[in-house]
Write a protein that holds these residues in place. Structure first.
Motif, PDB file in Angstrom:
ATOM      1  N   LYS A 117      42.451  24.053  -9.857  1.00 60.24           N
ATOM      2  CA  LYS A 117      42.286  22.747  -9.212  1.00 60.24           C
ATOM      3  C   LYS A 117      42.908  22.752  -7.823  1.00 60.24           C
ATOM      4  O   LYS A 117      42.366  22.162  -6.897  1.00 60.24           O
ATOM      5  CB  LYS A 117      42.878  21.639 -10.067  1.00 60.24           C
ATOM      6  N   LEU A 118      44.026  23.417  -7.683  1.00 60.35           N
ATOM      7  CA  LEU A 118      44.645  23.529  -6.365  1.00 60.35           C
ATOM      8  C   LEU A 118      43.825  24.443  -5.469  1.00 60.35           C
ATOM      9  O   LEU A 118      43.534  24.101  -4.323  1.00 60.35           O
ATOM     10  CB  LEU A 118      46.082  24.044  -6.503  1.00 60.35           C
ATOM     11  N   ARG A 119      43.412  25.570  -6.003  1.00 65.46           N
ATOM     12  CA  ARG A 119      42.598  26.510  -5.219  1.00 65.46           C
ATOM     13  C   ARG A 119      41.293  25.869  -4.744  1.00 65.46           C
ATOM     14  O   ARG A 119      40.833  26.130  -3.642  1.00 65.46           O
ATOM     15  CB  ARG A 119      42.290  27.760  -6.042  1.00 65.46           C
ATOM     16  N   ALA A 120      40.706  25.019  -5.581  1.00 65.65           N
ATOM     17  CA  ALA A 120      39.431  24.385  -5.234  1.00 65.65           C
ATOM     18  C   ALA A 120      39.555  23.491  -4.000  1.00 65.65           C
ATOM     19  O   ALA A 120      38.562  23.243  -3.319  1.00 65.65           O
ATOM     20  CB  ALA A 120      38.915  23.563  -6.419  1.00 65.65           C
ATOM     21  N   SER A 121      40.749  23.040  -3.710  1.00 67.53           N
ATOM     22  CA  SER A 121      40.956  22.128  -2.584  1.00 67.53           C
ATOM     23  C   SER A 121      41.729  22.751  -1.437  1.00 67.53           C
ATOM     24  O   SER A 121      42.055  22.051  -0.472  1.00 67.53           O
ATOM     25  CB  SER A 121      41.708  20.887  -3.071  1.00 67.53           C
ATOM     26  N   LEU A 122      42.012  24.018  -1.484  1.00 70.85           N
ATOM     27  CA  LEU A 122      42.861  24.623  -0.454  1.00 70.85           C
ATOM     28  C   LEU A 122      42.307  24.452   0.957  1.00 70.85           C
ATOM     29  O   LEU A 122      43.069  24.194   1.893  1.00 70.85           O
ATOM     30  CB  LEU A 122      43.123  26.101  -0.755  1.00 70.85           C
ATOM     31  N   GLU A 123      41.009  24.574   1.134  1.00 71.58           N
ATOM     32  CA  GLU A 123      40.448  24.422   2.472  1.00 71.58           C
ATOM     33  C   GLU A 123      40.622  22.988   2.973  1.00 71.58           C
ATOM     34  O   GLU A 123      40.998  22.759   4.127  1.00 71.58           O
ATOM     35  CB  GLU A 123      38.974  24.830   2.510  1.00 71.58           C
ATOM     36  N   ARG A 124      40.353  22.013   2.112  1.00 75.45           N
ATOM     37  CA  ARG A 124      40.557  20.611   2.509  1.00 75.45           C
ATOM     38  C   ARG A 124      42.034  20.339   2.790  1.00 75.45           C
ATOM     39  O   ARG A 124      42.380  19.665   3.760  1.00 75.45           O
ATOM     40  CB  ARG A 124      40.065  19.661   1.413  1.00 75.45           C
ATOM     41  N   ILE A 125      42.907  20.867   1.958  1.00 72.97           N
ATOM     42  CA  ILE A 125      44.348  20.684   2.148  1.00 72.97           C
ATOM     43  C   ILE A 125      44.780  21.322   3.471  1.00 72.97           C
ATOM     44  O   ILE A 125      45.509  20.714   4.254  1.00 72.97           O
ATOM     45  CB  ILE A 125      45.134  21.271   0.960  1.00 72.97           C
TER      46      ILE A 125
END
Length: 108
Positions: free
Chosen positions: A83-91
């Motif tokens: 779940k964290l990896r899925a949003s790393l670019e947005r983060i």
């Protein structure tokens, strides 16, 4: 805000809520609950994103909120690193030093 928060934590909480406003403004029902299963996967992902961004931005300003932020992200992700990896670019994009510019642009 909750009583007893440190000044660092108060600042981070404001950044967290502002990150929601900027990142998730087009999501109408952020408090959707899956019947019998708690918060929706979308809500969980939004909380992970907002807290991770807030942690990064607060850290850039010298605030240490790791005690709270790490456990918050862990709890909302259910301990699932995907779940964290899925949003790393947005983060990464929202945590970038230009975040201040995005904040100013959205205010005016």
């Amino acid at each position: 805000m909750s009583d007893g928060l440190s000044p660092d934590q108060e600042a981070k909480t404001l950044i967290h809520e502002y990150a929601h406003a900027l990142m998730h403004a087009d999501y109408d029902d952020r408090f959707t609950v899956v019947e019998g299963a708690g918060p929706s996967p979308e809500r969980q992902q939004m909380e992970v994103e907002a807290e991770a961004v807030a942690y990064c931005v607060a850290s850039a300003f010298g605030f240490d909120t790791s005690d709270y932020s790490v456990s918050y992200v862990w709890a909302w992700s259910g301990g699932d690193k995907r779940k964290l990896r899925a949003s790393l670019e947005r983060i990464r994009r929202w945590s970038h030093p230009s975040w201040g510019t995005a904040m100013n642009d959205s205010l005016f």
